[in-house]
Write a protein that holds these residues in place. Structure first.
Motif, mmCIF file in Angstrom:
data_model
loop_
_atom_site.group_PDB
_atom_site.id
_atom_site.type_symbol
_atom_site.label_atom_id
_atom_site.label_comp_id
_atom_site.label_asym_id
_atom_site.label_seq_id
_atom_site.Cartn_x
_atom_site.Cartn_y
_atom_site.Cartn_z
ATOM 1 N N LYS A 38 0.843 -1.190 0.000
ATOM 2 C CA LYS A 38 0.000 0.000 0.000
ATOM 3 C C LYS A 38 0.883 1.247 0.000
ATOM 4 N N LYS A 39 0.369 2.300 -0.626
ATOM 5 C CA LYS A 39 1.025 3.610 -0.593
ATOM 6 C C LYS A 39 0.097 4.588 0.110
ATOM 7 N N ILE A 40 0.574 5.150 1.224
ATOM 8 C CA ILE A 40 -0.217 6.132 1.974
ATOM 9 C C ILE A 40 0.454 7.492 1.833
ATOM 10 N N GLY A 54 -0.231 9.890 15.115
ATOM 11 C CA GLY A 54 0.267 9.369 13.843
ATOM 12 C C GLY A 54 0.017 7.880 13.695
ATOM 13 N N GLU A 55 0.288 7.136 14.768
ATOM 14 C CA GLU A 55 0.094 5.688 14.750
ATOM 15 C C GLU A 55 -1.364 5.334 14.459
ATOM 16 N N THR A 56 -2.283 5.981 15.166
ATOM 17 C CA THR A 56 -3.714 5.694 14.997
ATOM 18 C C THR A 56 -4.198 6.105 13.616
ATOM 19 N N ALA A 57 -3.696 7.243 13.120
ATOM 20 C CA ALA A 57 -4.097 7.715 11.797
ATOM 21 C C ALA A 57 -3.693 6.724 10.712
ATOM 22 N N LEU A 58 -2.470 6.191 10.809
ATOM 23 C CA LEU A 58 -1.988 5.240 9.798
ATOM 24 C C LEU A 58 -2.827 3.953 9.836
ATOM 25 N N GLU A 59 -3.087 3.452 11.032
ATOM 26 C CA GLU A 59 -3.885 2.226 11.150
ATOM 27 C C GLU A 59 -5.303 2.445 10.633
ATOM 28 N N THR A 60 -5.890 3.601 10.951
ATOM 29 C CA THR A 60 -7.246 3.917 10.477
ATOM 30 C C THR A 60 -7.274 4.034 8.961
ATOM 31 N N CYS A 61 -6.257 4.684 8.401
ATOM 32 C CA CYS A 61 -6.185 4.869 6.949
ATOM 33 C C CYS A 61 -6.063 3.523 6.234
ATOM 34 N N LEU A 62 -5.233 2.633 6.760
ATOM 35 C CA LEU A 62 -5.098 1.301 6.165
ATOM 36 C C LEU A 62 -6.422 0.544 6.217
ATOM 37 N N SER A 63 -7.151 0.689 7.317
ATOM 38 C CA SER A 63 -8.467 0.041 7.426
ATOM 39 C C SER A 63 -9.414 0.566 6.352
ATOM 40 N N LEU A 64 -9.379 1.874 6.115
ATOM 41 C CA LEU A 64 -10.227 2.472 5.074
ATOM 42 C C LEU A 64 -9.890 1.914 3.697
ATOM 43 N N THR A 65 -8.598 1.756 3.418
ATOM 44 C CA THR A 65 -8.198 1.255 2.096
ATOM 45 C C THR A 65 -8.655 -0.182 1.875
ATOM 46 N N LEU A 66 -8.876 -0.909 2.973
ATOM 47 C CA LEU A 66 -9.341 -2.299 2.880
ATOM 48 C C LEU A 66 -10.863 -2.397 2.906
ATOM 49 N N GLY A 67 -11.523 -1.224 2.960
ATOM 50 C CA GLY A 67 -12.979 -1.198 2.969
ATOM 51 C C GLY A 67 -13.592 -1.520 4.307
ATOM 52 N N GLU A 68 -12.775 -1.505 5.373
ATOM 53 C CA GLU A 68 -13.275 -1.817 6.709
ATOM 54 C C GLU A 68 -13.953 -0.602 7.330
ATOM 55 N N LYS A 69 -14.921 -0.855 8.171
ATOM 56 C CA LYS A 69 -15.628 0.227 8.860
ATOM 57 C C LYS A 69 -14.754 0.752 9.997
ATOM 58 N N THR A 70 -14.655 2.067 10.120
ATOM 59 C CA THR A 70 -13.841 2.675 11.179
ATOM 60 C C THR A 70 -14.685 3.637 12.002
ATOM 61 N N ARG A 71 -14.168 3.968 13.169
ATOM 62 C CA ARG A 71 -14.847 4.964 14.006
ATOM 63 C C ARG A 71 -14.770 6.327 13.340
ATOM 64 N N GLU A 72 -15.841 7.087 13.461
ATOM 65 C CA GLU A 72 -15.868 8.420 12.836
ATOM 66 C C GLU A 72 -14.805 9.323 13.438
ATOM 67 N N ASP A 73 -14.682 9.312 14.770
ATOM 68 C CA ASP A 73 -13.679 10.130 15.455
ATOM 69 C C ASP A 73 -12.988 9.292 16.529
ATOM 70 N N VAL A 74 -11.685 9.514 16.670
ATOM 71 C CA VAL A 74 -10.922 8.909 17.766
ATOM 72 C C VAL A 74 -10.349 10.056 18.587
ATOM 73 N N ILE A 75 -10.697 10.095 19.877
ATOM 74 C CA ILE A 75 -10.233 11.177 20.748
ATOM 75 C C ILE A 75 -9.213 10.600 21.732
ATOM 76 N N LEU A 76 -8.013 11.110 21.681
ATOM 77 C CA LEU A 76 -6.936 10.630 22.549
ATOM 78 C C LEU A 76 -6.747 11.590 23.721
ATOM 79 N N PRO A 77 -6.479 11.055 24.922
ATOM 80 C CA PRO A 77 -6.350 11.916 26.106
ATOM 81 C C PRO A 77 -4.998 12.628 26.168
ATOM 82 N N THR A 78 -4.981 13.738 26.863
ATOM 83 C CA THR A 78 -3.728 14.447 27.134
ATOM 84 C C THR A 78 -3.346 14.236 28.596
#
Length: 718
Positions: free
Chosen positions: A3-5, A251-275
């Protein structure tokens, strides 16, 4: 197939961007995924950003499988609606947003509120600070606005008034941190507050540097805090108290989410990470000696009681540990600490050594936080004798971490100095020649010294539709041929790396001149290196183009755009040498228009100039590409015919005379005139054994043709 992201990011030299990018790149490595990083500008309309943003046009669903956009940094000072509109350019590509919530695009964002509130409460309740100053980010940015609103709300809840004089409106840049200090102390003449809360680390670091320049001690005279926890925040002195935005995790979560999208998998609309609040020296604490309020507890006196506490302690930490990019690291280390304490062995310290040997800044920082947490546990729960044993273990671990941290810092400084020196060599090399061939050769030699072993130089038009590879250096070869390629490709597909890769794509431009783009293998980790290289290479290309333009002006007749006398004479000497070396024939023709003076005298030089331009245009058509056609002066032209004997040159002269006869010129009075020429021919070795005399003999022959009535050729006498 890999894959190319694609990743859209603005300038690479900011800590926020680089830490997010490191999360993307390391995760991509784990998934055997290629990353194409498009380094652009902000979505502003100034010439700098217009030029940088042209490479957006490279991105299509044909060359990337998915896309990650760091939307938060693309437009600090522009309306959010414009940023959202920008996302719509990529609706046909599976796209993930980082830092900004965009409808219909999965968004990875952070919860600013928890960390901000904990920071402010720590300053108010633990340090008892009363007088606050605040430096905002750009308030049309959602995160900057939220941090400012939280600050105002916490101040109000604690019945603390903050004068508007102690608020400075920044823009998240280092210079605005410097300017905030100047505004508070020089322009507004304010008394030093107890603490300045900056909306991000970059501004806070700028503020610290300006305060140091003024010999104002931190935290003794004023406390400083930031937000983001970028790498520089723990390497600066004093280390910066901040709020940890899980940038790597973004960055880690974005890459994993993007790969899921390219495979046609359903993803969460928003991911909120704590500070999370990170307490260091700049707020007034010494690292490792933080005292956070906790209810008074009965101290334990023996190992068996600690065994019971261990489970409770790890459960309390569990949620915090899960927020980290590597859950295994902290949970293991805590466990080894208790093992060493229970069994009186060195397994805890051995594991510290093992993790430190990776020499990763993130690991060192995590280990510092772990020892700090353990210190708090010891202070809170252990009776004096047990506490002493545990403290000695922690103290030894802190010394080991500090030694490794200093070692890594020394090495980093060495690498920075080495890279800076190499960049200096690159700059001086590129400025030492204005020939494009030399520039490309020097780039191909110098970039591998910076650990950039693969790169591609692409020239394009302004719209990036016509793409041509000018030069490429691959790991196993150099490609010097020019290759035109499909506008759906970023580099020619046949030259794309066979192994997994990360490529940095940067525009090449100089002020208003756009040249194309360069694609660089990701080597050095300091993003500023790529920006400096882009600037150096762009300036070198501009210099080469200007040199070429000046050179062309010096050897080109401005009216006809043919080579001028200077160029003809220089090329004539080269052809003489070549003819002698290879014993090949060489011919020269001198042409002069018949009765051209009448046209000039009757209708003026302006009309005569138009006639000369038409003659020049036709002469180019009648000659070969290897022939040199030039204007010698006035209405006299010269044609040098390499490897052409007398017989062939006569045929060329005859063709020119006949073709020019067919060319009629309409005079201003409506009459038509026909152009004729007189041509003199001299050939080596037929008409002379000395090729140096060809030009003068052809000139003499031309005058003979004129004497015979013109409209003909004459061959020089032997």
């Amino acid at each position: 197939m890999r894959k190319k992201i694609g990743v859209i990011i603005n300038y690479l030299y900011e800590g926020y961007q680089l830490k997010v990018l490191s999360g993307i790149l390391n995760t991509a490595r784990n998934y055997n995924t290629d990353v194409l990083v498009f380094v652009v500008g902000n979505l502003n309309s100034d010439i700098e950003n217009i030029q940088r943003n042209k490479i957006y046009k490279l991105i299509t669903s044909k060359n990337v499988d998915g896309l990650i956009i760091l939307g938060l940094v693309l437009g600090y000072n522009i309306p959010k609606e414009k940023i959202i509109q920008f996302y719509k350019n990529f609706v046909d590509i599976p796209t993930v947003s980082i830092g900004i919530k965009v409808k219909d695009f999965p968004s990875i964002i952070t919860d600013n509120s928890r960390g901000s509130i904990n920071l402010l409460n720590h300053l108010i309740k633990d340090h008892k600070y009363k007088n606050f100053a605040f430096v905002t980010g750009p308030l049309n940015n959602d995160e900057a606005k939220e941090r400012y609103e939280i600050f105002l709300r916490v101040m109000e809840e604690n019945h603390m008034e903050v004068s508007s004089d102690y608020i400075y409106y920044g823009d998240f840049s280092k210079i605005s941190g410097i300017n905030a200090i100047k505004a508070f102390l020089d322009e507004r003449k304010l008394k030093l507050p107890d603490v300045i809360v900056f909306s991000n680390d970059i501004m806070a670091i700028g503020g610290i540097e300006e305060l140091k320049r003024r010999n104002i001690k931190i935290p003794e005279e004023i406390a400083i805090t930031g937000f983001d926890n970028i790498e520089e925040s723990y390497s600066i002195t004093p280390s910066l108290t901040t709020v940890d935005q899980p940038l790597y995790k973004l960055g880690e979560t974005a890459l994993e989410t993007c790969l899921s999208l390219t495979l046609g998998e359903k993803t969460r609309e928003d991911v909120i990470l704590p500070t999370k609040l990170i307490i260091r020296e700049s707020c007034g604490h010494k690292e490792g000696t933080v005292n956070i309020y906790s209810p008074e507890k009965e101290k334990v006196k023996n190992i068996s009681e600690i065994r019971k506490l261990k489970k409770d302690f790890l459960e309390l930490l569990e949620k915090d540990l899960k927020d980290k990019k590597n859950y295994q690291l902290p949970s293991e280390i805590y466990d080894f600490f208790f093992t060493s304490l229970f069994e009186n062995n060195q397994v805890f310290l051995k594991k510290i050594y093992e993790y430190l040997e990776k020499e990763e800044p993130e690991t060192i920082e995590e280990l510092k936080e772990i020892t700090s947490s353990l210190y708090l546990f010891v202070q809170t729960y252990l009776e004096e004798d047990l506490k002493k044993t545990a403290e000695n273990l922690i103290l030894t671990a802190e010394k080991i971490i500090k030694t490794y941290s200093e070692k890594l810092l020394r090495y980093e400084r060495f690498k920075i100095n080495e890279e800076t020196e190499l960049l200096g060599y690159v700059g001086s090399d590129l400025l030492s020649s204005f020939r494009m061939e030399d520039i490309l050769e020097r780039i191909s030699i110098r970039l591998p010294e910076l650990n950039i072993n693969t790169f591609y130089l692409i020239s394009t038009d302004e719209n990036l539709e016509k793409r041509k590879l000018i030069f490429a250096r691959l790991k196993d070869r150099i490609v010097q041929e020019e290759i035109s390629f499909n506008s759906n490709e970023i580099i020619p597909q046949k030259l794309y790396p066979k192994e997994r890769t990360t490529l940095i794509i940067k525009p090449l431009y100089f002020q208003e001149s756009f040249f194309g783009y360069i694609v660089l293998e990701y080597g050095p980790k300091r993003g500023v290196i790529y920006e400096i290289l882009r600037s150096q290479i762009s300036a070198a290309i501009q210099g080469a183009k200007l040199f070429e333009e000046l050179n062309q002006l010096a050897i080109t007749d401005p009216l006809t755009k043919l080579p001028n006398r200077r160029y003809i004479e220089a090329e004539f000497q080269k052809e003489i040498e070549r003819s002698k070396r290879y014993s090949s024939p060489l011919s020269v023709m001198v042409l002069d228009l018949d009765n051209f003076k009448i046209i000039n005298d009757t209708f003026g030089h302006q009309y005569g100039d138009e006639v000369l331009k038409k003659i020049a245009e036709n002469l180019r058509k009648y000659c070969r590409k290897v022939d040199i056609v030039g204007r010698f002066g006035g209405d006299e032209f010269v044609i040098i015919l390499p490897e052409t004997n007398l017989e062939k040159s006569i045929k060329v002269a005859d063709k020119i005379i006949k073709n020019l006869e067919k060319m009629n010129i309409t005079l201003p009075n409506g009459e038509k005139v026909y152009i004729s020429v007189s041509i003199g021919i001299a050939s080596y070795p037929e008409t002379t054994k000395d090729p140096e005399k060809l030009l003068s003999l052809a000139d003499t022959a031309m005058y003979n043709a004129k004497k015979l009535g013109g409209k003909q050729y004459s061959v020089a006498s032997f």
